[in-house]
Design a protein around this motif. Structure first.
Motif, PDB file in Angstrom:
ATOM      1  N   ASN A  49       7.558  -5.706  10.894  1.00  0.00           N
ATOM      2  CA  ASN A  49       7.049  -5.481   9.543  1.00  0.00           C
ATOM      3  C   ASN A  49       6.316  -4.154   9.450  1.00  0.00           C
ATOM      4  O   ASN A  49       5.637  -3.727  10.375  1.00  0.00           O
ATOM      5  CB  ASN A  49       6.081  -6.606   9.148  1.00  0.00           C
ATOM      6  CG  ASN A  49       6.804  -7.917   8.988  1.00  0.00           C
ATOM      7  OD1 ASN A  49       7.978  -7.945   8.634  1.00  0.00           O
ATOM      8  ND2 ASN A  49       6.100  -9.015   9.262  1.00  0.00           N
ATOM      9  N   ASN A  50       6.426  -3.507   8.277  1.00  0.00           N
ATOM     10  CA  ASN A  50       5.602  -2.368   7.894  1.00  0.00           C
ATOM     11  C   ASN A  50       5.783  -1.115   8.723  1.00  0.00           C
ATOM     12  O   ASN A  50       4.893  -0.295   8.798  1.00  0.00           O
ATOM     13  CB  ASN A  50       4.103  -2.747   7.946  1.00  0.00           C
ATOM     14  CG  ASN A  50       3.793  -3.906   7.046  1.00  0.00           C
ATOM     15  OD1 ASN A  50       4.281  -3.975   5.926  1.00  0.00           O
ATOM     16  ND2 ASN A  50       2.992  -4.836   7.534  1.00  0.00           N
ATOM     17  N   ILE A  51       6.930  -0.969   9.394  1.00  0.00           N
ATOM     18  CA  ILE A  51       7.103   0.262  10.144  1.00  0.00           C
ATOM     19  C   ILE A  51       8.352   1.019   9.730  1.00  0.00           C
ATOM     20  O   ILE A  51       8.574   2.117  10.214  1.00  0.00           O
ATOM     21  CB  ILE A  51       7.153   0.001  11.665  1.00  0.00           C
ATOM     22  CG1 ILE A  51       8.416  -0.790  12.034  1.00  0.00           C
ATOM     23  CG2 ILE A  51       5.908  -0.705  12.153  1.00  0.00           C
ATOM     24  CD1 ILE A  51       8.681  -0.810  13.521  1.00  0.00           C
ATOM     25  N   VAL A  52       9.157   0.462   8.856  1.00  0.00           N
ATOM     26  CA  VAL A  52      10.362   1.159   8.423  1.00  0.00           C
ATOM     27  C   VAL A  52      10.073   1.871   7.114  1.00  0.00           C
ATOM     28  O   VAL A  52       9.672   1.260   6.138  1.00  0.00           O
ATOM     29  CB  VAL A  52      11.542   0.185   8.255  1.00  0.00           C
ATOM     30  CG1 VAL A  52      12.770   0.937   7.776  1.00  0.00           C
ATOM     31  CG2 VAL A  52      11.838  -0.489   9.586  1.00  0.00           C
ATOM     32  N   GLY A  53      10.227   3.187   7.106  1.00  0.00           N
ATOM     33  CA  GLY A  53       9.900   3.966   5.924  1.00  0.00           C
ATOM     34  C   GLY A  53      10.961   3.871   4.853  1.00  0.00           C
ATOM     35  O   GLY A  53      11.980   3.193   4.999  1.00  0.00           O
ATOM     36  N   GLU A  69       0.014   0.001   8.241  1.00  0.00           N
ATOM     37  CA  GLU A  69      -0.732   0.260   7.007  1.00  0.00           C
ATOM     38  C   GLU A  69      -1.451  -1.002   6.529  1.00  0.00           C
ATOM     39  O   GLU A  69      -2.602  -0.950   6.101  1.00  0.00           O
ATOM     40  CB  GLU A  69       0.215   0.771   5.921  1.00  0.00           C
ATOM     41  CG  GLU A  69      -0.492   1.110   4.614  1.00  0.00           C
ATOM     42  CD  GLU A  69       0.475   1.625   3.567  1.00  0.00           C
ATOM     43  OE1 GLU A  69       0.021   1.867   2.433  1.00  0.00           O
ATOM     44  OE2 GLU A  69       1.663   1.760   3.864  1.00  0.00           O
ATOM     45  N   ARG A  70      -0.766  -2.131   6.618  1.00  0.00           N
ATOM     46  CA  ARG A  70      -1.380  -3.386   6.180  1.00  0.00           C
ATOM     47  C   ARG A  70      -2.609  -3.708   7.016  1.00  0.00           C
ATOM     48  O   ARG A  70      -3.638  -4.153   6.499  1.00  0.00           O
ATOM     49  CB  ARG A  70      -0.364  -4.524   6.284  1.00  0.00           C
ATOM     50  CG  ARG A  70      -0.892  -5.874   5.797  1.00  0.00           C
ATOM     51  CD  ARG A  70       0.171  -6.943   5.913  1.00  0.00           C
ATOM     52  NE  ARG A  70       1.329  -6.643   5.088  1.00  0.00           N
ATOM     53  CZ  ARG A  70       2.436  -7.377   5.080  1.00  0.00           C
ATOM     54  NH1 ARG A  70       2.533  -8.441   5.864  1.00  0.00           N
ATOM     55  NH2 ARG A  70       3.448  -7.039   4.299  1.00  0.00           N
ATOM     56  N   LYS A  76     -10.212  -1.881   6.707  1.00  0.00           N
ATOM     57  CA  LYS A  76     -11.128  -1.184   5.810  1.00  0.00           C
ATOM     58  C   LYS A  76     -11.842  -2.163   4.888  1.00  0.00           C
ATOM     59  O   LYS A  76     -13.055  -2.055   4.661  1.00  0.00           O
ATOM     60  CB  LYS A  76     -10.363  -0.149   4.971  1.00  0.00           C
ATOM     61  CG  LYS A  76     -11.251   0.633   4.026  1.00  0.00           C
ATOM     62  CD  LYS A  76     -10.492   1.721   3.302  1.00  0.00           C
ATOM     63  CE  LYS A  76      -9.576   1.171   2.250  1.00  0.00           C
ATOM     64  NZ  LYS A  76      -8.959   2.239   1.426  1.00  0.00           N
ATOM     65  N   ALA A  77     -11.105  -3.125   4.361  1.00  0.00           N
ATOM     66  CA  ALA A  77     -11.712  -4.122   3.476  1.00  0.00           C
ATOM     67  C   ALA A  77     -12.800  -4.905   4.211  1.00  0.00           C
ATOM     68  O   ALA A  77     -13.870  -5.179   3.652  1.00  0.00           O
ATOM     69  CB  ALA A  77     -10.646  -5.066   2.943  1.00  0.00           C
ATOM     70  N   MET A  78     -12.539  -5.249   5.446  1.00  0.00           N
ATOM     71  CA  MET A  78     -13.528  -5.972   6.247  1.00  0.00           C
ATOM     72  C   MET A  78     -14.766  -5.112   6.482  1.00  0.00           C
ATOM     73  O   MET A  78     -15.908  -5.583   6.374  1.00  0.00           O
ATOM     74  CB  MET A  78     -12.907  -6.376   7.578  1.00  0.00           C
ATOM     75  CG  MET A  78     -13.868  -7.076   8.530  1.00  0.00           C
ATOM     76  SD  MET A  78     -14.413  -8.681   7.908  1.00  0.00           S
ATOM     77  CE  MET A  78     -12.882  -9.623   8.135  1.00  0.00           C
ATOM     78  N   ARG A  79     -14.542  -3.836   6.792  1.00  0.00           N
ATOM     79  CA  ARG A  79     -15.652  -2.919   7.054  1.00  0.00           C
ATOM     80  C   ARG A  79     -16.534  -2.752   5.827  1.00  0.00           C
ATOM     81  O   ARG A  79     -17.767  -2.802   5.904  1.00  0.00           O
ATOM     82  CB  ARG A  79     -15.090  -1.566   7.508  1.00  0.00           C
ATOM     83  CG  ARG A  79     -16.151  -0.565   7.954  1.00  0.00           C
ATOM     84  CD  ARG A  79     -15.499   0.645   8.591  1.00  0.00           C
ATOM     85  NE  ARG A  79     -14.700   1.416   7.654  1.00  0.00           N
ATOM     86  CZ  ARG A  79     -13.383   1.460   7.643  1.00  0.00           C
ATOM     87  NH1 ARG A  79     -12.692   0.753   8.527  1.00  0.00           N
ATOM     88  NH2 ARG A  79     -12.733   2.207   6.779  1.00  0.00           N
ATOM     89  N   LEU A  80     -15.909  -2.556   4.663  1.00  0.00           N
ATOM     90  CA  LEU A  80     -16.675  -2.360   3.433  1.00  0.00           C
ATOM     91  C   LEU A  80     -17.393  -3.635   3.009  1.00  0.00           C
ATOM     92  O   LEU A  80     -18.485  -3.586   2.438  1.00  0.00           O
ATOM     93  CB  LEU A  80     -15.747  -1.871   2.318  1.00  0.00           C
ATOM     94  CG  LEU A  80     -15.132  -0.479   2.513  1.00  0.00           C
ATOM     95  CD1 LEU A  80     -14.177  -0.144   1.365  1.00  0.00           C
ATOM     96  CD2 LEU A  80     -16.219   0.585   2.605  1.00  0.00           C
ATOM     97  N   SER A  81     -16.777  -4.799   3.297  1.00  0.00           N
ATOM     98  CA  SER A  81     -17.404  -6.059   2.911  1.00  0.00           C
ATOM     99  C   SER A  81     -18.724  -6.269   3.637  1.00  0.00           C
ATOM    100  O   SER A  81     -19.622  -6.957   3.133  1.00  0.00           O
ATOM    101  CB  SER A  81     -16.453  -7.233   3.191  1.00  0.00           C
ATOM    102  OG  SER A  81     -16.304  -7.444   4.593  1.00  0.00           O
TER     103      SER A  81
END
Length: 347
Positions: A49-53, A69-70, A76-81
């Motif tokens: 998943n998530n590696i084919v452009g 990317e996911r 990032k969401a965890m860090r900001l929370s």
């Protein structure tokens, strides 16, 4: 009778052909090797998943075993929370009543700064999460008008931000080439609360002309801060709109319309929208009553400059205006990026 014989001969011939075909060795069927195929010549594994452009290439991150990317978004969401609202600001306005706006068309002098947009996003998001402000990034290409310098696009962008956020009280426009250095500082206690703003006004200081020379006017010391709708600082050339705050009301919307009037745009002032703002402040006393000029370092310290201009430890933000003149943008940016304060995470 003759036709009947022909039909029998044809059926006999077809039977012979069928027997010949059945006696031949069977060949394997040729199938397209597609993901999800149930029958194929060799086993094909489903793509990660998530590696084919978009063009089908495998990303460098996947080949290097880097986070997808996911996964980065989740991290990032965890860090900001963990820092969201931890500033626990007391003074008004606070929280979602403040919008921090940044925008770019992806062009200009800032391209020399390595990973500019990634660091800008991280910097703004951390600050806004900590104080529970709203961060808004805007692609300015939609606001660029043919025949106008791209810097004019910031004005309709600010108008759009005011429209999009009906519960906000203030919108802070901050150029992309700026770093919030001291994220512990909240805007209310710093400049937006009426009592704080009274102390920040550059009382009795000269108001400069666009060329930096004195206009003969001074910043009033008798200001009704409840009438203030714009907060801006001055540099050695006059006002600088790289960091500017707008109160969300009808007066500000009307002012933004006037600021971008085609008559001003077509005059081609040397510093474009900044010189026009300077012109309006100097020549329109009733409008001047709504504009607070504060010392530059309050909201717009520069990466180099004298005591009144250059950033010192404890200042809110550093702006890299003019760094491109000596091709020093990336060097200065990386230096200040290492020196910035970082909000401590909890939990």
């Amino acid at each position: 009778m003759f036709a009947r014989k022909l039909q029998l001969l044809a059926l006999f011939a077809l039977a012979i052909v069928g027997l010949i075909v059945l006696s031949l060795p069977r060949q394997p069927r040729l199938l397209l090797l597609t993901y999800g195929a149930q029958e194929q010549q060799a086993p094909i594994h489903a793509p990660p998943n998530n590696i084919v452009g978009a063009l089908g290439q495998v990303s460098n991150e996947a080949l290097a075993g880097q986070p997808t990317e996911r996964e980065l978004i989740a991290s990032k969401a965890m860090r900001l929370s963990k820092i969201k609202g931890k500033a626990d600001d007391k003074l008004e306005p606070k929280g979602r009543k403040i919008v921090l706006l940044t925008g770019t068309d992806g062009k200009g002098h800032n391209g020399a700064i390595t990973n500019l947009m990634e660091t800008v996003e991280a910097n703004r998001e951390e600050y806004c999460a900590y104080h529970d402000y709203k961060y808004l990034f805007m692609n300015l290409t939609k606001h660029i008008t043919p025949g106008r310098h791209p810097v004019w696009a910031k004005i309709p962008a600010i108008q759009e931000a005011l429209d999009l956020n009906p519960t906000a009280e203030w919108v802070w426009w901050l150029d992309t080439d700026a770093i919030i250095m001291t994220p512990e500082i909240d805007l209310a206690s710093h400049v937006l609360n009426p009592e704080a703003l009274k102390k920040r006004i550059a009382c009795d200081r000269p108001i400069k002309l666009p060329n930096g020379k004195p206009s003969g006017l001074k910043v009033s010391c008798n200001v009704d801060v409840n009438m203030i709708d714009i907060i801006v600082g001055q540099d050695h050339h006059g006002v600088n709109a790289g960091s500017i705050l707008f109160r969300r009301n009808e007066w500000s919307m009307a002012f933004l319309d006037m600021w971008a009037d085609p008559m001003y745009v077509q005059q081609r002032f040397e510093r474009e929208e900044q010189d026009v703002l300077n012109h309006i402040i100097v020549n329109h006393p009733k409008i001047r009553e709504h504009i607070a000029i504060v010392p530059q370092r309050v909201i717009n310290a520069y990466s180099v400059g004298g005591d009144d201009m250059g950033w010192v430890t404890g200042d809110l933000v550093v702006h890299f205006a003019g760094c491109w003149v000596n091709s020093e943008c990336n060097e200065r940016w990386q230096d200040f990026w290492k020196r910035r304060h970082v909000v401590k995470k909890t939990g």
